[in-house]
Design a protein around this motif. Sequence first.
Motif, PDB file in Angstrom:
ATOM      1  N   GLU A 278      73.372  50.444   5.205  1.00  7.95           N
ATOM      2  CA  GLU A 278      72.493  51.554   4.831  1.00  7.95           C
ATOM      3  C   GLU A 278      71.718  51.230   3.563  1.00  7.95           C
ATOM      4  OE1 GLU A 278      72.771  56.300   3.716  1.00  7.95           O
ATOM      5  OE2 GLU A 278      74.542  55.271   4.462  1.00  7.95           O
ATOM      6  N   ILE A 279      70.445  51.642   3.573  1.00 11.38           N
ATOM      7  CA  ILE A 279      69.584  51.488   2.402  1.00 11.38           C
ATOM      8  C   ILE A 279      68.938  52.824   2.120  1.00 11.38           C
ATOM      9  CG2 ILE A 279      67.539  50.359   1.454  1.00 11.38           C
ATOM     10  CD1 ILE A 279      68.174  47.992   3.246  1.00 11.38           C
ATOM     11  N   ASP A 280      69.078  53.280   0.884  1.00  7.25           N
ATOM     12  CA  ASP A 280      68.513  54.563   0.478  1.00  7.25           C
ATOM     13  C   ASP A 280      67.670  54.325  -0.778  1.00  7.25           C
ATOM     14  OD1 ASP A 280      67.922  57.210   0.213  1.00  7.25           O
ATOM     15  OD2 ASP A 280      69.933  57.830  -0.369  1.00  7.25           O
ATOM     16  N   VAL A 281      66.474  53.769  -0.588  1.00 10.61           N
ATOM     17  CA  VAL A 281      65.626  53.424  -1.723  1.00 10.61           C
ATOM     18  C   VAL A 281      64.208  53.983  -1.638  1.00 10.61           C
ATOM     19  CG1 VAL A 281      66.892  51.320  -2.308  1.00 10.61           C
ATOM     20  CG2 VAL A 281      64.945  51.185  -0.768  1.00 10.61           C
TER      21      VAL A 281
ATOM     22  N   THR B 193      68.140  54.393  12.661  1.00 11.89           N
ATOM     23  CA  THR B 193      67.334  55.425  12.016  1.00 11.89           C
ATOM     24  C   THR B 193      66.514  54.867  10.877  1.00 11.89           C
ATOM     25  OG1 THR B 193      69.089  57.029  12.469  1.00 11.89           O
ATOM     26  CG2 THR B 193      67.427  57.670  10.855  1.00 11.89           C
ATOM     27  N   VAL B 194      65.207  55.178  10.910  1.00  8.93           N
ATOM     28  CA  VAL B 194      64.338  54.984   9.764  1.00  8.93           C
ATOM     29  C   VAL B 194      63.896  56.378   9.380  1.00  8.93           C
ATOM     30  CG1 VAL B 194      62.215  53.978   8.869  1.00  8.93           C
ATOM     31  CG2 VAL B 194      63.605  52.696  10.505  1.00  8.93           C
ATOM     32  N   GLU B 195      64.468  56.900   8.306  1.00  3.93           N
ATOM     33  CA  GLU B 195      64.227  58.285   7.899  1.00  3.93           C
ATOM     34  C   GLU B 195      63.094  58.345   6.905  1.00  3.93           C
ATOM     35  OE1 GLU B 195      66.760  61.499   5.405  1.00  3.93           O
ATOM     36  OE2 GLU B 195      67.813  60.459   7.015  1.00  3.93           O
ATOM     37  N   LEU B 196      62.086  59.157   7.206  1.00  2.00           N
ATOM     38  CA  LEU B 196      60.932  59.314   6.328  1.00  2.00           C
ATOM     39  C   LEU B 196      61.004  60.632   5.581  1.00  2.00           C
ATOM     40  CD1 LEU B 196      58.142  58.057   8.711  1.00  2.00           C
ATOM     41  CD2 LEU B 196      59.369  56.772   7.001  1.00  2.00           C
TER      42      LEU B 196
ATOM     43  N   GLN C 270      72.024  50.043   9.865  1.00  2.00           N
ATOM     44  CA  GLN C 270      71.933  51.169  10.793  1.00  2.00           C
ATOM     45  C   GLN C 270      70.897  52.197  10.359  1.00  2.00           C
ATOM     46  OE1 GLN C 270      75.893  52.803  11.060  1.00  2.00           O
ATOM     47  NE2 GLN C 270      76.753  50.882  11.753  1.00  2.00           N
ATOM     48  N   ARG C 271      70.726  52.356   9.033  1.00  2.00           N
ATOM     49  CA  ARG C 271      69.860  53.429   8.547  1.00  2.00           C
ATOM     50  C   ARG C 271      69.137  53.001   7.284  1.00  2.00           C
ATOM     51  NH1 ARG C 271      69.341  57.171   5.180  1.00  2.00           N
ATOM     52  NH2 ARG C 271      70.842  58.507   4.293  1.00  2.00           N
ATOM     53  N   ILE C 272      67.841  53.360   7.229  1.00  2.00           N
ATOM     54  CA  ILE C 272      67.056  53.154   6.016  1.00  2.00           C
ATOM     55  C   ILE C 272      66.251  54.418   5.756  1.00  2.00           C
ATOM     56  CG2 ILE C 272      65.242  51.970   7.330  1.00  2.00           C
ATOM     57  CD1 ILE C 272      64.547  50.477   4.719  1.00  2.00           C
ATOM     58  N   THR C 273      66.224  54.834   4.506  1.00  2.00           N
ATOM     59  CA  THR C 273      65.395  55.945   4.089  1.00  2.00           C
ATOM     60  C   THR C 273      64.151  55.351   3.448  1.00  2.00           C
ATOM     61  OG1 THR C 273      67.337  57.300   3.655  1.00  2.00           O
ATOM     62  CG2 THR C 273      65.263  58.019   2.665  1.00  2.00           C
TER      63      THR C 273
ATOM     64  N   GLY D 254      71.423  51.762  -2.894  1.00  2.00           N
ATOM     65  CA  GLY D 254      70.762  53.013  -3.255  1.00  2.00           C
ATOM     66  C   GLY D 254      70.192  52.882  -4.645  1.00  2.00           C
ATOM     67  N   VAL D 255      69.281  53.766  -4.964  1.00  2.00           N
ATOM     68  CA  VAL D 255      68.696  53.788  -6.298  1.00  2.00           C
ATOM     69  C   VAL D 255      68.862  55.187  -6.853  1.00  2.00           C
ATOM     70  CG1 VAL D 255      66.583  53.521  -7.661  1.00  2.00           C
ATOM     71  CG2 VAL D 255      67.058  51.974  -5.770  1.00  2.00           C
TER      72      VAL D 255
END
Length: 163
Positions: free
Chosen positions: A114-117, A160-163, A134-137, A91-92
């Motif tokens: 998970e990646i939240d960047v 999930t690829v969350e936009l 599993q998930r990237i934002t 995350g950032v």
Amino acid sequence: MKKISLLLAMLCVAVAMQAAVRFRKDGIYYRIMDDSTVYVTHAGTDDNFVSANYQGELDFPWYVYYNNKRYKVNGFDDNACRDSYNLTYVGVGSPYVIFFVGQNAFRNCSNLTEIDVTPIYIAGKAFYGCSSLQRITASEWISPQGDNDSIFYRCSSLETVEL
């Protein structure tokens, strides 16, 4: 004429050295990109990849200080976290998007879930082999760069690829 040639040569060396400035702070490697931004990078040099072996959950800062100067963390360099097999979360700590995720930036981070960047640009093979992801934002303005088919290659758990 020799003085001008020598001066030009010294200027070229100085510019090349500035472009390649790397430093480590709080266990994270950075590369200075310009006067105000850095990318997270690996432990090697531009010509020699060496895994930084990042582990566990990493929250990268929004900015970092180096030599009394503040730099915005604006991306992940090519191969930045590559082969960090025990990295589980990225995350950032930023209210803004990360501009760039480079080629092979997270390649073979097989335990990354998970990646939240919120990146805007994602280069080819950026998440290649992230089998637990599993998930990237991502930013709604996302723009894949290079080989789009390989960005999530071998990401068999991606839900999930969350936009």
